[in-house]
Design an enzyme around this catalytic site. Structure first.
Site, PDB file in Angstrom:
ATOM      1  N   TYR A   2       0.853  -1.192   0.000  1.00 48.03           N
ATOM      2  CA  TYR A   2       0.000   0.000   0.000  1.00 48.03           C
ATOM      3  C   TYR A   2       0.886   1.238   0.000  1.00 48.03           C
ATOM      4  O   TYR A   2       1.804   1.342   0.820  1.00 48.03           O
ATOM      5  CB  TYR A   2      -0.888  -0.015   1.253  1.00 48.03           C
ATOM      6  CG  TYR A   2      -1.808   1.180   1.379  1.00 48.03           C
ATOM      7  CD1 TYR A   2      -2.849   1.379   0.470  1.00 48.03           C
ATOM      8  CD2 TYR A   2      -1.666   2.094   2.421  1.00 48.03           C
ATOM      9  CE1 TYR A   2      -3.707   2.472   0.595  1.00 48.03           C
ATOM     10  CE2 TYR A   2      -2.520   3.182   2.556  1.00 48.03           C
ATOM     11  CZ  TYR A   2      -3.536   3.364   1.645  1.00 48.03           C
ATOM     12  OH  TYR A   2      -4.389   4.435   1.773  1.00 48.03           O
ATOM     13  N   ASP A  41       9.301   2.696   0.038  1.00 50.41           N
ATOM     14  CA  ASP A  41       8.247   3.394   0.768  1.00 50.41           C
ATOM     15  C   ASP A  41       8.417   3.013   2.238  1.00 50.41           C
ATOM     16  O   ASP A  41       8.014   1.937   2.677  1.00 50.41           O
ATOM     17  CB  ASP A  41       6.877   2.966   0.237  1.00 50.41           C
ATOM     18  CG  ASP A  41       5.736   3.623   1.024  1.00 50.41           C
ATOM     19  OD1 ASP A  41       6.014   4.276   2.042  1.00 50.41           O
ATOM     20  OD2 ASP A  41       4.573   3.462   0.607  1.00 50.41           O
ATOM     21  N   LYS A  97       4.199   8.959   9.115  1.00 47.32           N
ATOM     22  CA  LYS A  97       3.944   8.383  10.433  1.00 47.32           C
ATOM     23  C   LYS A  97       4.923   8.880  11.514  1.00 47.32           C
ATOM     24  O   LYS A  97       4.729   9.953  12.061  1.00 47.32           O
ATOM     25  CB  LYS A  97       3.906   6.856  10.326  1.00 47.32           C
ATOM     26  CG  LYS A  97       2.783   6.386   9.356  1.00 47.32           C
ATOM     27  CD  LYS A  97       2.537   4.920   9.436  1.00 47.32           C
ATOM     28  CE  LYS A  97       1.606   4.394   8.356  1.00 47.32           C
ATOM     29  NZ  LYS A  97       0.183   4.491   8.632  1.00 47.32           N
TER      30      LYS A  97
HETATM   31  C1  LIG Z   1       3.746   1.948   3.428  1.00 45.53           C
HETATM   32  C2  LIG Z   1       2.730   3.035   3.410  1.00 45.53           C
HETATM   33  N1  LIG Z   1       2.756   3.964   2.444  1.00 45.53           N
HETATM   34  C3  LIG Z   1       1.878   4.972   2.403  1.00 45.53           C
HETATM   35  C4  LIG Z   1       0.902   5.085   3.351  1.00 45.53           C
HETATM   36  C5  LIG Z   1      -0.067   6.242   3.260  1.00 45.53           C
HETATM   37  O1  LIG Z   1       0.147   7.128   4.294  1.00 45.53           O
HETATM   38  P1  LIG Z   1      -1.020   8.099   4.804  1.00 45.53           P
HETATM   39  O2  LIG Z   1      -2.055   7.226   5.435  1.00 45.53           O
HETATM   40  O3  LIG Z   1      -0.319   9.000   5.775  1.00 45.53           O
HETATM   41  O4  LIG Z   1      -1.530   8.831   3.619  1.00 45.53           O
HETATM   42  C6  LIG Z   1       0.833   4.143   4.381  1.00 45.53           C
HETATM   43  C7  LIG Z   1      -0.175   4.190   5.450  1.00 45.53           C
HETATM   44  O5  LIG Z   1      -1.196   4.638   5.411  1.00 45.53           O
HETATM   45  C8  LIG Z   1       1.756   3.094   4.419  1.00 45.53           C
HETATM   46  O6  LIG Z   1       1.734   2.164   5.364  1.00 45.53           O
HETATM   47  N1  LIG Z   2      -1.470   0.266   7.426  1.00 41.20           N
HETATM   48  C1  LIG Z   2      -2.473   1.013   6.868  1.00 41.20           C
HETATM   49  C2  LIG Z   2      -2.486   2.375   7.340  1.00 41.20           C
HETATM   50  O1  LIG Z   2      -1.654   2.780   8.084  1.00 41.20           O
HETATM   51  C3  LIG Z   2      -3.566   3.182   6.846  1.00 41.20           C
HETATM   52  C4  LIG Z   2      -4.059   4.157   7.813  1.00 41.20           C
HETATM   53  C5  LIG Z   2      -5.305   4.771   7.248  1.00 41.20           C
HETATM   54  O2  LIG Z   2      -5.509   4.717   6.037  1.00 41.20           O
HETATM   55  O3  LIG Z   2      -6.098   5.302   8.032  1.00 41.20           O
END
Ligand SMILES: Cc1ncc(COP(=O)(O)O)c(C=O)c1O
Ligand SMILES: NCC(=O)CCC(=O)O
Length: 432
Positions: free
Chosen positions: A149, A244, A272
């Site tokens: 993701y 990422d 994060k």
């Molecule tokens: C590996 C990774 N990339 C991108 C994202 C997207 O970050 P955000 O939720 O801050 O948009 C997340 C989590 O949501 C993630 O775990």
């Molecule tokens: N591991 C998945 C995420 O951190 C996503 C958080 C979100 O979309 O609220």
């Protein structure tokens, strides 16, 4: 003290009202309990390793607001610094010294990063890095991995992990074919598949983006040689390698997965932890590539709140706390204890299970495994995970409400928290 029975009247009332106000009652799909059943609890406040809900129940937390809370929620040093920063104003929309401080810390920590640009979320960081990959190479295609993701931008909503995997959604409606026609996918840990894509698309692939340790299809580690192999292949084909590290950055190690595994990508995305619980993302990498970003270069990317002084302050304090001697040794020790304990209890109570951890990230699948990729992860008994999740919640342990998410520990988790969690898991796993 942690409760063993819960009353959730207020949570239910608030969540019922929320469902008429916001789609699914939430501001992000992963917060709903759709795949595990039951209703989400509504939070009142968080502190250290704990959550309190609106009915007054206390939980040991292994979600950590999806990753940022690596020092524990509402750490007094972070809160204190934020109080001071608040007095100076909440947003500048102009350069601040705080950006230099956090940028220097990130550049010093993350091997690939020579220059950095701050944004407001991981999604933004990944969107921006993709534009940059394409601009730098003058190529359009990009390889991502099934179950990884990279935020919710159109180009990445192809075989995506996290909530897309949790909800079993096909690629999202509303995403034009043109946005994803250049997104190629391969199974994680499958170098041969990546090689084949490079062969079939000679001189067309801008780069490869991946979670160097997967947390969005459950917790999956890279096989020996996988990251190194991607580094070689991308070099060979004049393509960029992008880690990422939105989830793994400053969590797997202070310098992220790239420090841990000794493989340096060209570009890196972060989020994060570097915002310490406030909205931040970042992308960075080789100076020659980053110099293409506006206004230094022609690749446009901007943001009203980017480099926000409160977010920079929380990030700086969080990284300072992580620099304290022994921080990562502590995270490794307690997370190993937790992951080993959960696995042992699952096996002793007769469940097929596999799992693991690296530093402050862990996972448990209800399949004997091994799990090398998203297809393997899908063998997990998700109905059983739902029962496990509910049993843990009712006894005061808050896990991510999905089999396809990693768990997170923090510096605030104590040995007693871990012991208690394992004891509760034994009780739950004996009864499901
Ligand atoms: C590996 C990774 N990339 C991108 C994202 C997207 O970050 P955000 O939720 O801050 O948009 C997340 C989590 O949501 C993630 O775990
Ligand atoms: N591991 C998945 C995420 O951190 C996503 C958080 C979100 O979309 O609220």
């Amino acid at each position: 003290m942690v409760n063993t029975t819960i009353k959730t009247t207020k949570s239910q009332e608030i969540f019922a009202a929320a469902q008429n106000l916001m789609p699914g009652g939430v501001s992000s799909p992963v917060r709903a309990f759709k795949s595990v059943g039951g209703q989400p609890i509504v939070f009142d406040h968080v502190k250290g390793a704990y959550i309190w809900d609106v009915d007054g129940n206390q939980y040991i937390d292994y979600v950590g607001t999806w990753g940022p809370a690596i020092c524990g929620h509402a750490h007094p040093d972070v809160i204190g610094a934020l109080h001071d920063a608040l007095e100076k104003g909440t947003s500048f929309g102009a350069p601040s010294f705080l950006e230099n401080v956090l940028a220097e810390m990130v550049i010093a920590a993350v091997p690939s990063i020579e220059m950095v640009r701050f944004v407001n979320s991981g999604t933004e960081a990944c969107m921006a890095v993709l534009r940059l990959m394409r601009a730098f190479t003058n190529r359009e295609k990009v390889i991502k991995f099934e179950g990884c993701y990279h935020g919710h931008a159109d180009m990445f909503l192809v075989k995506a992990g996290s909530g897309v995997a949790t909800l079993g959604l096909p690629d999202s409606p509303g995403v034009p074919k043109s946005a994803t026609s250049s997104t190629l996918t391969a199974p994680y840990n499958d170098l041969e598949a990546v090689k084949a894509l490079f062969e079939e698309n000679r001189d067309q692939i801008a780069g490869v983006i991946l979670e160097p340790v997967v947390g969005n299809a459950g917790f999956i580690t890279p096989d020996a040689g996988f990251l190194e192999g991607l580094r070689e292949l991308t070099h060979e084909h004049g393509a960029l390698l992008v880690f990422d590290e939105v989830m793994t950055g400053f969590r797997i190690a202070y310098g992220g997965a790239q420090e841990k595994f000794g493989v340096t990508p060209d570009l890196t995305t972060l989020g994060k932890v570097i915002g310490g619980g406030l909205p931040v993302g970042a992308y960075g990498g080789r100076r020659d590539i980053m110099s293409m970003i506006a206004p230094a270069g022609p690749v446009y990317q901007a943001g009203t709140l980017s480099g926000n002084p409160l977010a920079m302050t929380a990030g700086i304090k969080t990284l300072e706390l992580l620099q304290k001697p022994g921080a990562y040794e502590y995270l490794e020790r307690i997370t190993k204890k937790l992951a080993d304990g959960l696995l042992q209890v699952a096996q002793e109570t007769g469940h097929a299970a596999c799992g693991g951890h690296i530093s402050a990230m862990f996972g448990l699948f209800f399949t004997s495994g091994p799990v090398h990729n998203y297809e393997d992860a899908k063998n997990s008994d998700t109905a059983k995970f739902g029962r496990f999740h509910r049993g843990m919640l009712e006894r005061g342990v808050y896990l991510a409400p999905s089999q396809f998410e990693a768990g997170f520990t923090s510096l605030a988790h104590t040995d007693e928290d871990i012991d208690q969690t394992i004891a509760i898991a034994r009780e739950v796993l004996s009864s499901i």
